[in-house]
Scaffold this motif. Structure first.
Motif, mmCIF file in Angstrom:
data_model
loop_
_atom_site.group_PDB
_atom_site.id
_atom_site.type_symbol
_atom_site.label_atom_id
_atom_site.label_comp_id
_atom_site.label_asym_id
_atom_site.label_seq_id
_atom_site.Cartn_x
_atom_site.Cartn_y
_atom_site.Cartn_z
ATOM 1 N N VAL A 62 0.849 -1.189 0.000
ATOM 2 C CA VAL A 62 0.000 0.000 0.000
ATOM 3 C C VAL A 62 0.886 1.241 0.000
ATOM 4 N N ILE A 63 0.478 2.250 -0.776
ATOM 5 C CA ILE A 63 1.270 3.475 -0.926
ATOM 6 C C ILE A 63 0.437 4.673 -0.494
ATOM 7 N N GLU A 80 -1.958 -15.101 4.185
ATOM 8 C CA GLU A 80 -1.559 -16.431 3.733
ATOM 9 C C GLU A 80 -1.999 -16.756 2.309
ATOM 10 N N THR A 81 -3.089 -16.150 1.833
ATOM 11 C CA THR A 81 -3.608 -16.472 0.498
ATOM 12 C C THR A 81 -3.945 -15.200 -0.276
ATOM 13 N N ASP A 82 -3.883 -15.289 -1.606
ATOM 14 C CA ASP A 82 -4.239 -14.129 -2.414
ATOM 15 C C ASP A 82 -5.733 -13.838 -2.345
ATOM 16 N N PHE A 83 -6.525 -14.838 -1.962
ATOM 17 C CA PHE A 83 -7.970 -14.639 -1.791
ATOM 18 C C PHE A 83 -8.226 -13.617 -0.685
ATOM 19 N N VAL A 84 -7.546 -13.778 0.446
ATOM 20 C CA VAL A 84 -7.701 -12.839 1.560
ATOM 21 C C VAL A 84 -7.103 -11.486 1.205
ATOM 22 N N ALA A 85 -6.036 -11.469 0.405
ATOM 23 C CA ALA A 85 -5.421 -10.201 0.001
ATOM 24 C C ALA A 85 -6.415 -9.308 -0.738
ATOM 25 N N TYR A 156 6.549 10.358 -6.590
ATOM 26 C CA TYR A 156 5.583 9.738 -7.500
ATOM 27 C C TYR A 156 5.542 8.246 -7.213
ATOM 28 N N SER A 157 4.438 7.626 -7.571
ATOM 29 C CA SER A 157 4.282 6.210 -7.241
ATOM 30 C C SER A 157 3.690 5.426 -8.390
ATOM 31 N N TYR A 158 3.836 4.123 -8.280
ATOM 32 C CA TYR A 158 3.197 3.196 -9.211
ATOM 33 C C TYR A 158 2.955 1.894 -8.465
ATOM 34 N N ARG A 159 1.776 1.333 -8.644
ATOM 35 C CA ARG A 159 1.486 0.042 -8.037
ATOM 36 C C ARG A 159 1.008 -0.916 -9.113
ATOM 37 N N HIS A 160 1.670 -2.061 -9.197
ATOM 38 C CA HIS A 160 1.310 -3.089 -10.169
ATOM 39 C C HIS A 160 0.465 -4.133 -9.445
ATOM 40 N N GLY A 161 -0.848 -4.096 -9.685
ATOM 41 C CA GLY A 161 -1.746 -4.968 -8.954
ATOM 42 C C GLY A 161 -1.643 -4.666 -7.470
ATOM 43 N N LEU A 162 -1.677 -5.701 -6.658
ATOM 44 C CA LEU A 162 -1.499 -5.537 -5.218
ATOM 45 C C LEU A 162 -0.069 -5.819 -4.782
#
Length: 294
Positions: A62-63, A80-85, A156-162
């Motif tokens: 998170v940014i 623990e899982t990408d589902f919870v993410a 400046y920022s960039y986020r690729h997906g999570l």
């Protein structure tokens, strides 16, 4: 009543809960450590602490950047899982932690854990983390905090997906250039900004590898030396941000791109979820077979 630091430490070691949670539990229990543990188990804090030992290599970066563009944070929060993410409760917690980090002077995740969580009166970051563990049934960890304070230029920022987050401080230039450079960092993962920042031991290690490879060619020593230096230059281009070909125009290096805009990159940070975490692989069938052999 006064609670000794040794008692708080013992309770923390036995439950895995946060320092403030342990202290508050002891105060409520009148200093009785067993009563405090029982109360924490009932509230779910001890249950959360048990889950805190499980590997959490998924999650989100998170940014947050201040309105004036001169202060920013990158926070890695694991589950623990990408589902919870992708869960709304996890996302809400992650956003609140980033806001807390931006509005504080916490230098790292450990210091951040004991601060009041933004938007949650009476709840610390660690307390909210434990409550979230109890709610979703997975280990959650605030693993890393990277902060940029007192920027000379703008952030400046960039986020690729999570999973990947980048902060770049650019002196001069504009928002488009700042975004493009941050996106480049996310894609190309440079080791450092410039050649003079490459650690001498890293460079020497690469020289030894190149030397061994060149000697196998059977060429004369003077040719081998030239081959090594050529490969070292190539290595520097690959691992330094300024030396890398710009992802949107490979004929142009990042250094030339920035100079054309009359700008300068002062620093950057790239955080990817789960970097350095060894994921445990389990095979239930193999475990059963191993037990049969004993």
């Amino acid at each position: 009543m006064a609670i000794s630091a040794a008692t708080v430490k013992e309770l923390r070691e036995r439950t895995g809960a946060g320092m403030m949670e342990c202290k508050n539990a002891l105060v409520e229990a009148g200093g009785d450590i067993e009563a405090a543990i029982e109360a924490m188990r009932k509230s779910g804090q001890a249950k959360a602490a048990k889950k805190s030992g499980r590997i959490a290599a998924e999650g989100a970066v998170v940014i947050e950047i201040a309105a004036d563009g001169r202060q920013g944070v990158l926070v890695e929060i694991n589950c623990e899982t990408d589902f919870v993410a992708k869960d709304a409760s996890f996302g809400h917690f992650a956003a609140a932690v980033a806001t807390t980090a931006l509005n504080s002077a916490a230098p790292d995740a450990a210091a951040l854990a004991e601060l009041p969580l933004a938007g949650e009166p009476g709840m610390t970051v660690n307390g909210a983390r434990e409550a979230l563990i109890t709610k979703i049934g997975e280990n959650v960890q605030v693993r890393r905090l990277v902060r940029f304070d007192g920027a000379e230029g703008r952030l400046y920022s960039y986020r690729h997906g999570l999973r990947i987050g980048v902060l770049v401080e650019l002196v001069g230039g504009d928002e488009t250039l700042g975004h493009d450079i941050a996106m480049h960092v996310a894609a190309s993962n440079p080791l450092c900004l410039s050649a003079d920042e490459v650690a001498p031991e890293t460079l020497e290690k690469e020289r030894e590898i190149f030397r061994a490879q060149a000697l196998e060619s059977g060429k004369p020593a003077n040719i081998v030396d030239k081959m090594i230096e050529g490969r070292v230059r190539k290595f520097m281009e690959e691992v330094t941000l300024l030396g890398q070909p710009f992802v949107k125009d490979p004929d142009l290096s990042v250094e030339k791109l920035v100079k054309q805009a009359g700008a300068r990159i002062r620093r950057f940070a790239r955080v990817e979820v789960g970097e350095g975490i060894e994921k445990r692989t389990e095979n239930f069938a193999e475990e059963v077979m191993a037990l049969q052999k004993d």
